[in-house]
Scaffold this motif. Sequence first.
Motif, PDB file in Angstrom:
ATOM      1  N   VAL A 271      30.823  79.201   0.941  1.00  0.00           N
ATOM      2  CA  VAL A 271      31.144  77.778   0.863  1.00  0.00           C
ATOM      3  C   VAL A 271      30.153  76.985   1.706  1.00  0.00           C
ATOM      4  N   GLY A 272      29.613  75.912   1.128  1.00  0.00           N
ATOM      5  CA  GLY A 272      28.626  75.112   1.821  1.00  0.00           C
ATOM      6  C   GLY A 272      29.161  73.769   2.264  1.00  0.00           C
ATOM      7  N   LEU A 273      28.440  73.158   3.214  1.00  0.00           N
ATOM      8  CA  LEU A 273      28.796  71.844   3.741  1.00  0.00           C
ATOM      9  C   LEU A 273      27.609  70.909   3.578  1.00  0.00           C
ATOM     10  N   ILE A 274      27.884  69.665   3.249  1.00  0.00           N
ATOM     11  CA  ILE A 274      26.868  68.613   3.255  1.00  0.00           C
ATOM     12  C   ILE A 274      27.420  67.448   4.079  1.00  0.00           C
ATOM     13  N   THR A 275      26.625  66.967   5.015  1.00  0.00           N
ATOM     14  CA  THR A 275      27.109  65.894   5.884  1.00  0.00           C
ATOM     15  C   THR A 275      26.830  64.530   5.281  1.00  0.00           C
ATOM     16  N   ILE A 276      27.715  63.592   5.600  1.00  0.00           N
ATOM     17  CA  ILE A 276      27.609  62.211   5.135  1.00  0.00           C
ATOM     18  C   ILE A 276      27.560  61.323   6.367  1.00  0.00           C
ATOM     19  N   GLN A 277      26.617  60.415   6.405  1.00  0.00           N
ATOM     20  CA  GLN A 277      26.525  59.495   7.531  1.00  0.00           C
ATOM     21  C   GLN A 277      26.693  58.069   7.030  1.00  0.00           C
ATOM     22  N   ASN A 278      27.641  57.379   7.665  1.00  0.00           N
ATOM     23  CA  ASN A 278      27.890  55.965   7.331  1.00  0.00           C
ATOM     24  C   ASN A 278      28.193  55.761   5.845  1.00  0.00           C
ATOM     25  N   ASP A 279      28.915  56.720   5.283  1.00  0.00           N
ATOM     26  CA  ASP A 279      29.362  56.653   3.890  1.00  0.00           C
ATOM     27  C   ASP A 279      28.204  56.607   2.876  1.00  0.00           C
ATOM     28  N   GLN A 280      27.037  57.065   3.285  1.00  0.00           N
ATOM     29  CA  GLN A 280      25.899  57.141   2.368  1.00  0.00           C
ATOM     30  C   GLN A 280      25.867  58.530   1.746  1.00  0.00           C
ATOM     31  N   LEU A 281      26.129  58.595   0.454  1.00  0.00           N
ATOM     32  CA  LEU A 281      26.217  59.890  -0.215  1.00  0.00           C
ATOM     33  C   LEU A 281      24.840  60.523  -0.362  1.00  0.00           C
ATOM     34  N   PRO A 282      24.694  61.797   0.056  1.00  0.00           N
ATOM     35  CA  PRO A 282      23.423  62.487  -0.144  1.00  0.00           C
ATOM     36  C   PRO A 282      23.318  63.006  -1.581  1.00  0.00           C
ATOM     37  N   THR A 283      22.140  63.514  -1.907  1.00  0.00           N
ATOM     38  CA  THR A 283      21.957  64.143  -3.214  1.00  0.00           C
ATOM     39  C   THR A 283      22.634  65.504  -3.206  1.00  0.00           C
ATOM     40  N   ILE A 284      23.523  65.712  -4.185  1.00  0.00           N
ATOM     41  CA  ILE A 284      24.296  66.951  -4.240  1.00  0.00           C
ATOM     42  C   ILE A 284      23.817  67.772  -5.432  1.00  0.00           C
ATOM     43  N   PRO A 285      23.409  69.013  -5.204  1.00  0.00           N
ATOM     44  CA  PRO A 285      22.967  69.854  -6.332  1.00  0.00           C
ATOM     45  C   PRO A 285      24.022  69.914  -7.431  1.00  0.00           C
ATOM     46  N   GLN A 286      23.582  69.838  -8.695  1.00  0.00           N
ATOM     47  CA  GLN A 286      24.491  69.751  -9.829  1.00  0.00           C
ATOM     48  C   GLN A 286      25.365  70.993  -9.993  1.00  0.00           C
ATOM     49  N   TYR A 287      24.857  72.140  -9.547  1.00  0.00           N
ATOM     50  CA  TYR A 287      25.619  73.369  -9.786  1.00  0.00           C
ATOM     51  C   TYR A 287      26.821  73.493  -8.859  1.00  0.00           C
ATOM     52  N   TYR A 288      26.971  72.571  -7.906  1.00  0.00           N
ATOM     53  CA  TYR A 288      28.185  72.573  -7.083  1.00  0.00           C
ATOM     54  C   TYR A 288      29.242  71.729  -7.781  1.00  0.00           C
ATOM     55  N   ASN A 289      30.257  72.385  -8.274  1.00  0.00           N
ATOM     56  CA  ASN A 289      31.314  71.669  -8.966  1.00  0.00           C
ATOM     57  C   ASN A 289      32.568  72.566  -8.983  1.00  0.00           C
ATOM     58  N   PRO A 290      33.691  72.095  -8.470  1.00  0.00           N
ATOM     59  CA  PRO A 290      33.958  70.751  -7.961  1.00  0.00           C
ATOM     60  C   PRO A 290      33.453  70.561  -6.524  1.00  0.00           C
ATOM     61  N   ILE A 291      33.637  69.326  -6.039  1.00  0.00           N
ATOM     62  CA  ILE A 291      33.278  68.960  -4.670  1.00  0.00           C
ATOM     63  C   ILE A 291      34.556  68.511  -3.971  1.00  0.00           C
ATOM     64  N   PHE A 292      34.712  68.914  -2.716  1.00  0.00           N
ATOM     65  CA  PHE A 292      35.912  68.553  -1.957  1.00  0.00           C
ATOM     66  C   PHE A 292      35.502  67.767  -0.717  1.00  0.00           C
ATOM     67  N   PHE A 293      36.369  66.872  -0.283  1.00  0.00           N
ATOM     68  CA  PHE A 293      36.120  66.173   0.975  1.00  0.00           C
ATOM     69  C   PHE A 293      37.436  65.642   1.536  1.00  0.00           C
ATOM     70  N   VAL A 294      37.424  65.332   2.832  1.00  0.00           N
ATOM     71  CA  VAL A 294      38.581  64.770   3.524  1.00  0.00           C
ATOM     72  C   VAL A 294      38.259  63.326   3.850  1.00  0.00           C
ATOM     73  N   ASP A 295      39.147  62.419   3.448  1.00  0.00           N
ATOM     74  CA  ASP A 295      38.901  61.000   3.664  1.00  0.00           C
ATOM     75  C   ASP A 295      40.240  60.270   3.632  1.00  0.00           C
ATOM     76  N   ASP A 296      40.385  59.268   4.506  1.00  0.00           N
ATOM     77  CA  ASP A 296      41.604  58.464   4.503  1.00  0.00           C
ATOM     78  C   ASP A 296      41.720  57.671   3.201  1.00  0.00           C
TER      79      ASP A 296
END
Length: 546
Positions: A486-511
């Motif tokens: 399982v991999g992690l990608i960080t997000i700073q200031n709600d700016q979405l990074p480029t996510i490789p297409q072969y990762y599907n689905p994507i999960f995240f924790v957010d209010d």
Amino acid sequence: MDKLQLLAKSKPPTWLKILVINLIGLGIFFRFTHLGQKVYWYDEIATSLAISGHTLAEVKQEVFSNWGNNQGVIPAIALDKYQHINPDRSVADTVRYLITSDPQHPPLYYVMVRLWAQVFGDFPAGVRSLSAVISLLIFPSVYWLCLELFESPLVGWVAMAVMGVSPLQVFFAQDAREYGLWMVMILVSSAALLRAIRRESFFTWAVYALTLALGFYTHLLTAMVAIAHGIYVLIRQQFRFHKTLRNYLLSSIAACLIFLPWLMVLITKADIATNLLSWITFKIDSPFDLIGIWLSRISRIFFDFNLASDDAWVKNLPVESPLFYSIPTAIASLFLIIYIIIFLSNHLSTNTSLFIALLGGFPGLTLLLYDLIFGGIRSIYFRYQLPLYLSIQIAVVYILAFYLFLGKNWQKNLWQIMAMGLLISGLVSDVRFFQAESWWSQIGGNNLLAMSQLINQSNSILLVSNKNDYNLGVILTLSHNLKPKVGLITIQNDQLPTIPQYYNPIFFVDDLENSLAHQLQKDKTNCLKLVYPLEGFWQLDKNHKM
């Protein structure tokens, strides 16, 4: 000879000692088995982070600065080092973590668990084993308090039997937090106070000052226990400044002076502590609902079958109200409290009944009244009400001993049935606890397990946002059960990074109110679903045909 003196002079029969020893043996079994089975939940993650020697700021710096700059995928296992002891860090670094990241938690337990983990391991079972060992101190502590309160070894033996199988005690014996130690300090400091009043020697008052200071260094709500002690001494002395009151004040001042270094930390870091405790300001619309939850949780100190927590409902999430099935226990708890008050008033001396009432009633009712007047949910959190729960247990123990050994024949028969039911329900609760992978008070424990299983089942990835410390805590919690792939990608200031297409689905924790989810919802090719509202856990399926 009245009944109180008769109970004090009664020796515990052999059959009672054999029963108690067996119940304690069962209690030890339930305390020490399956220490690593249950989900290592959010609060315990904070314990492991504290003893690792890292601070929260260091974790965020590395995760969001170093990793974020690379815009790469990081394996979840990379977070593992923040959950294990860094050999280059010392106990002083654990204290530094508490000062800078978690000042509302005094350092005594965390210093102990750091030293313990260095010897017995920093994996979940190793860390929790300290709490299991500390829980054994409950038995001599409650026995001593019963001797000081009732002058009766018989009551002390009955108390050890009840404590042996109490689900309250068993749960905190397997929780890598300070609350088991706090219960011991509540009992010991209370017994030390009563002994100091009885002996009036420098040594006994010094012991009280020391135990009170250790209580302060274990949990901040010890202050409410100390105030309850002070009110008791003041009323006992009829509001006159006699020797006992003077000695109490001197001992309390000494305890406060010993605690002064951490008190200065709290004052200087008050903004951090206030921010970390912001969750207790959640408001429940109806005061009757608040009182209902408060009452229903009292029943869990004697029997707890792991019914659902009411945390989701407290946060106004769309789930069925827990009062639907907790109304009977709330009513039973109300009747129990009323009966205890009536019994103590009729069958105990004024000083003894006053002490029991103040020990639990002052902290418990103060938190409840504060929530009712100003709003909040402090009063319904299980771990904050331990003084109340301990005082109720002690009162029930005395009632059992009184009727089992001094009651009329029909009373003895009735209370034998009730005592048997109490012990059996405790044992059944312990068996349920033994079998469970998570417990209701481990907030979101079942959900955390389900979340990690959902992530592990697919070629998925986790997004880690720097907007909320809680989000990072959830990710650290999940990392204990995630596969290395399982991999992690960080997000700073709600700016979405480029996510490789072969990762599907994507999960995240957010209010629910944060902008990350809103950003993703704008893209109609995304299918966005809030899977677990309590944790704010989202699933995103990309390139979904609407």
